[in-house]
Motif scaffolding. Structure first.
Motif, mmCIF file in Angstrom:
data_model
loop_
_atom_site.group_PDB
_atom_site.id
_atom_site.type_symbol
_atom_site.label_atom_id
_atom_site.label_comp_id
_atom_site.label_asym_id
_atom_site.label_seq_id
_atom_site.Cartn_x
_atom_site.Cartn_y
_atom_site.Cartn_z
ATOM 1 N N SER A 55 10.435 4.515 -5.251
ATOM 2 C CA SER A 55 10.848 4.242 -6.623
ATOM 3 C C SER A 55 10.500 2.821 -7.036
ATOM 4 O O SER A 55 9.993 2.577 -8.144
ATOM 5 C CB SER A 55 12.356 4.480 -6.760
ATOM 6 N N SER A 56 10.737 1.871 -6.167
ATOM 7 C CA SER A 56 10.451 0.474 -6.492
ATOM 8 C C SER A 56 8.956 0.205 -6.543
ATOM 9 O O SER A 56 8.473 -0.519 -7.428
ATOM 10 C CB SER A 56 11.118 -0.449 -5.466
ATOM 11 N N TYR A 57 8.209 0.770 -5.604
ATOM 12 C CA TYR A 57 6.754 0.585 -5.628
ATOM 13 C C TYR A 57 6.154 1.196 -6.886
ATOM 14 O O TYR A 57 5.238 0.632 -7.490
ATOM 15 C CB TYR A 57 6.107 1.217 -4.396
ATOM 16 N N GLU A 58 6.661 2.351 -7.284
ATOM 17 C CA GLU A 58 6.173 2.989 -8.506
ATOM 18 C C GLU A 58 6.494 2.126 -9.730
ATOM 19 O O GLU A 58 5.699 2.044 -10.675
ATOM 20 C CB GLU A 58 6.784 4.383 -8.664
ATOM 21 N N ALA A 59 7.669 1.492 -9.724
ATOM 22 C CA ALA A 59 8.031 0.605 -10.838
ATOM 23 C C ALA A 59 7.061 -0.569 -10.930
ATOM 24 O O ALA A 59 6.625 -0.955 -12.026
ATOM 25 C CB ALA A 59 9.461 0.104 -10.659
ATOM 26 N N ALA A 60 6.715 -1.141 -9.777
ATOM 27 C CA ALA A 60 5.739 -2.239 -9.761
ATOM 28 C C ALA A 60 4.378 -1.754 -10.234
ATOM 29 O O ALA A 60 3.679 -2.448 -10.986
ATOM 30 C CB ALA A 60 5.645 -2.820 -8.353
ATOM 31 N N ALA A 108 1.631 -3.129 -3.979
ATOM 32 C CA ALA A 108 2.490 -1.990 -4.309
ATOM 33 C C ALA A 108 1.786 -0.673 -4.018
ATOM 34 O O ALA A 108 2.376 0.254 -3.450
ATOM 35 C CB ALA A 108 2.903 -2.055 -5.779
ATOM 36 N N LEU A 109 0.498 -0.574 -4.385
ATOM 37 C CA LEU A 109 -0.259 0.645 -4.133
ATOM 38 C C LEU A 109 -0.432 0.886 -2.635
ATOM 39 O O LEU A 109 -0.305 2.018 -2.160
ATOM 40 C CB LEU A 109 -1.624 0.548 -4.807
ATOM 41 N N GLY A 110 -0.716 -0.183 -1.890
ATOM 42 C CA GLY A 110 -0.893 -0.040 -0.453
ATOM 43 C C GLY A 110 0.381 0.394 0.247
ATOM 44 O O GLY A 110 0.359 1.268 1.118
ATOM 45 N N HIS A 111 1.511 -0.196 -0.130
ATOM 46 C CA HIS A 111 2.778 0.198 0.487
ATOM 47 C C HIS A 111 3.206 1.594 0.037
ATOM 48 O O HIS A 111 3.817 2.341 0.812
ATOM 49 C CB HIS A 111 3.863 -0.832 0.148
ATOM 50 N N LEU A 112 2.878 1.942 -1.200
ATOM 51 C CA LEU A 112 3.155 3.295 -1.660
ATOM 52 C C LEU A 112 2.363 4.299 -0.832
ATOM 53 O O LEU A 112 2.888 5.367 -0.465
ATOM 54 C CB LEU A 112 2.790 3.419 -3.145
ATOM 55 N N ALA A 113 1.127 3.957 -0.498
ATOM 56 C CA ALA A 113 0.329 4.827 0.369
ATOM 57 C C ALA A 113 0.961 4.948 1.760
ATOM 58 O O ALA A 113 0.952 6.034 2.359
ATOM 59 C CB ALA A 113 -1.096 4.282 0.485
ATOM 60 N N GLU A 114 1.516 3.840 2.276
ATOM 61 C CA GLU A 114 2.214 3.908 3.569
ATOM 62 C C GLU A 114 3.391 4.876 3.503
ATOM 63 O O GLU A 114 3.630 5.646 4.450
ATOM 64 C CB GLU A 114 2.718 2.522 3.962
#
Length: 357
Positions: free
Chosen positions: A217-222, A232-238
């Motif tokens: 949720s937080s990564y998507e907000a960023a 944010a995209l890289g951590h969302l992929a993780e």
């Protein structure tokens, strides 16, 4: 669900896409002005230092937002030139301190911060930068004290955000959540970058705590705030990899490998491709990441030994190299995270030894 973003007052900011375009334009414009000898000579050394320091900060920002190590290196080279031109100037020393801290050369950064005060740099800014260095070294109590000291002359958003990140790193999620929410309520700017960074750090906190829904949720907000925000995209992929959504991870990572020179994204892409059965392509990305990590560890060991160790302990599948790099990282800083990485590496190497026996 924990980690839900506050909805009381969602700040209105400039479009993230437009803001990134403006950032490119600012960098290009400043670089052109500084490259003109006649302009620099007419304006004088002080002008060149002030403008150069502004360019250093913009390059560091773009390096973070887009995952560009080359920007960090360019900023570091420029800062070195500024200090050579004006060795006692506080602005030049502060610029170099920031580049050194970005590349995790913390002892040298602290020395520059100490010299920047007599050179005229603002003490509140110096205290905030010292807090960043101390926090990175795990000296949390000292960092908190400096954040509060700096906060007497900084915005509430800056102070609250710094405290939120510090408590998040310590695993004090309840207090960190309160501070993240409070910081958002105090944001009065129009740039999307500070809010995107705040959401990203919030995501990192929940990611480490194992709450993947809150982290996502937080990564998507960023990502909504700044669509091309590489961390944010890289951590969302993780997160997608951990959830087993391998195709979604591939879709997130491919664009990053074209715009970023950070090998972390190539390494994660290799893992995602391997998971969906594209073994040959995964091997190519693994080799690309390995070569890039070898290069970065040689040039910036303090900044990349830990990332490289994690790579060799996972995608790289070489526990011996992972252990060597984890030990190297532990020599740089004795933080809980560095010790945990070293213990991970020891266990991995022990498993390899037992299998061989």
């Amino acid at each position: 669900m924990t980690g839900v973003l506050a909805q009381e007052r969602e700040p209105v900011t400039t479009s993230g896409t437009i803001a990134v375009m403006n950032l490119h334009a600012q960098i290009d414009g400043l670089a052109v002005r500084l490259s003109r000898p006649a302009t620099a000579q007419a304006q004088g050394t002080r002008w060149a230092v002030t403008q150069g320091a502004a360019l250093v900060d913009l390059l560091n920002l773009r390096g973070h937002l887009l995952g560009r190590v080359a920007d960090y290196e360019q900023a570091a080279e420029l800062a070195e030139r500024l200090v050579r031109a004006a060795p006692e100037d506080g602005t030049a020393l502060l610029a170099r301190a920031r580049t050194r801290a970005t590349l995790h050369r913390f002892a040298e950064a602290a020395a520059d911060l100490g010299a920047a005060g007599p050179g005229g740099a603002d003490e509140a800014v110096l205290d905030a930068e010292r807090a960043v260095v101390l926090q990175a070294l795990g000296c949390y109590a000292e960092a908190v004290a400096l954040i509060h000291t700096a906060g007497q002359r900084q915005s509430d958003f800056t102070t609250l955000g710094a405290l939120a990140v510090l408590h998040a790193e310590r695993g004090e999620t309840t207090e960190a959540e309160r501070l993240f929410d409070e910081a958002r309520r105090h944001y009065r700017g129009t740039s999307p970058f500070p809010l995107a960074q705040l959401d990203f750090r919030r995501g990192v906190m929940w990611h480490r705590e194992g709450d993947l829904d809150a982290a996502r949720s937080s990564y998507e907000a960023a990502r909504r705030r700044v669509p091309g925000y590489a961390p944010a995209l890289g951590h969302l992929a993780e997160v997608e990899l951990l959830r087993g959504a391998f195709h979604a991870a591939v879709d997130l990572l491919r664009p990053l490998t074209r715009t970023s020179d950070d090998p972390e994204y190539a390494a994660h892409l290799a893992a995602a491709l391997h998971a969906v059965g594209r073994v040959h392509e995964a091997k190519q990305w693994r080799e690309r990441a390995a070569a890039r990590y070898d290069d970065l560890v040689l040039r910036h060991p303090e900044a990349y030994a830990d990332h490289a160790a994690d790579f060799w302990l996972t995608v790289g599948a070489d526990a011996g190299r992972g252990l060597h790099l984890a030990l190297q990282n532990l020599a740089f800083r004795q933080t809980d995270r560095a010790r945990a990485l070293f213990q991970r590496a020891v266990l991995a190497q022990n498993r390899v030894a037992q299998a061989a026996a």
